[in-house]
Write a protein that holds these residues in place. Structure first.
Motif, PDB file in Angstrom:
ATOM      1  N   GLN A   1      42.662  39.727  39.595  1.00 18.15           N
ATOM      2  CA  GLN A   1      42.402  40.814  38.547  1.00 18.15           C
ATOM      3  C   GLN A   1      41.304  41.703  38.751  1.00 18.15           C
ATOM      4  N   ILE A   2      41.523  42.737  39.063  1.00 21.56           N
ATOM      5  CA  ILE A   2      40.312  43.598  39.167  1.00 21.56           C
ATOM      6  C   ILE A   2      40.074  44.500  37.999  1.00 21.56           C
ATOM      7  N   SER A   3      38.813  44.619  37.255  1.00 24.47           N
ATOM      8  CA  SER A   3      38.840  45.451  35.919  1.00 24.47           C
ATOM      9  C   SER A   3      37.907  46.459  36.158  1.00 24.47           C
ATOM     10  N   ASN A   4      37.852  47.451  35.116  1.00 21.43           N
ATOM     11  CA  ASN A   4      37.019  48.643  35.049  1.00 21.43           C
ATOM     12  C   ASN A   4      37.090  49.678  35.921  1.00 21.43           C
ATOM     13  N   VAL A   5      38.402  49.958  36.475  1.00 18.76           N
ATOM     14  CA  VAL A   5      38.933  50.814  37.181  1.00 18.76           C
ATOM     15  C   VAL A   5      39.816  51.678  36.505  1.00 18.76           C
ATOM     16  N   ASP A   6      40.002  53.008  37.170  1.00 12.58           N
ATOM     17  CA  ASP A   6      40.700  54.226  36.507  1.00 12.58           C
ATOM     18  C   ASP A   6      42.283  53.936  36.728  1.00 12.58           C
ATOM     19  N   THR A   7      42.842  53.620  35.586  1.00 14.52           N
ATOM     20  CA  THR A   7      44.381  53.444  35.846  1.00 14.52           C
ATOM     21  C   THR A   7      44.828  54.642  34.523  1.00 14.52           C
ATOM     22  N   SER A   8      44.222  55.523  34.277  1.00 19.07           N
ATOM     23  CA  SER A   8      44.847  56.679  33.430  1.00 19.07           C
ATOM     24  C   SER A   8      45.914  57.197  33.603  1.00 19.07           C
TER      25      SER A   8
END
Length: 207
Positions: free
Chosen positions: A99-106
């Motif tokens: 898991q990678i978190s705090n990225v832009d997937t909007s």
């Protein structure tokens, strides 16, 4: 010796026993993320969330640059997604699996697949870039959000036909077909002779 869970009896000949019911072993925690320590040798800063590939090694660490689906060289050695920002010649981590978190997937919805994009270091959602760009699956969106988005990374690099172990197509020319060659046990490229139509070639390939 003689302190629980170990006990001993006897004076000259000592018998040692262990009470297995008293022993406890902490359960090993599950490895949730596979990260690789790398060096940024791209000549510019690589930011967290950008897709990278292996460009070489320095004798100790892998060297990385920004991956791109638009070239074979920039896609075939895709390693993963940068876990932190690295200035040029700095060291950091790349997430290969996990898991990678705090990225832009909007731009995505939870459950969308993630693919390597044409712009260096980028990724796209749902569908890979149109051919002839290379298809490199990066994972799946687990949370859609502009700042706290999450991606479950699982890199799977798609193969081109000539990268298969039993295909040796050399430099194919327009109108050539794949033909089985017994002497090398490989599919090779060549012109179809004797008036054999393409339908026959396709049947032969599927045999």
């Amino acid at each position: 010796v003689g302190t629980s869970p170990i006990s001993a009896t006897g004076t000259t000949a000592i018998t040692v026993s262990v009470d297995q019911s008293v022993l406890t072993v902490a359960a090993a925690s599950n490895a949730e993320t596979l990260r690789t320590y790398v060096k940024n040798s791209s000549g510019s800063t690589i930011t967290k969330g950008q897709v990278v590939y292996v460009t070489g090694a320095d004798g100790t660490n892998a060297l990385i640059g920004l991956a791109t689906a638009s070239t074979e060289a920039g896609s075939s050695k895709t390693l993963g997604i940068a876990a932190n920002t690295m200035t040029n010649n700095a060291f950091g981590y790349v997430i290969e699996n996990g898991q990678i978190s705090n990225v832009d997937t909007s731009a995505a919805s939870a459950g969308d697949s993630v693919w390597l994009g044409n712009a260096p270091g980028s990724y796209t959602f749902a569908n890979p870039p149109a051919k002839p760009s290379n298809s490199v699956y990066l994972g799946v969106v687990t949370k859609a959000n502009p700042s706290t988005g999450e991606i479950l990374v699982k890199v799977q690099n798609g193969y081109e036909l000539n990268e298969l172990h039993d295909v040796n197509a050399g430099s194919p020319a327009d109108g050539e077909a794949l033909i089985w060659q017994d002497s090398t046990s490989q599919w090779v490229n060549g012109s179809v002779s004797g008036g054999v139509g393409l339908d026959a070639v396709f049947l032969m390939m599927g045999a």
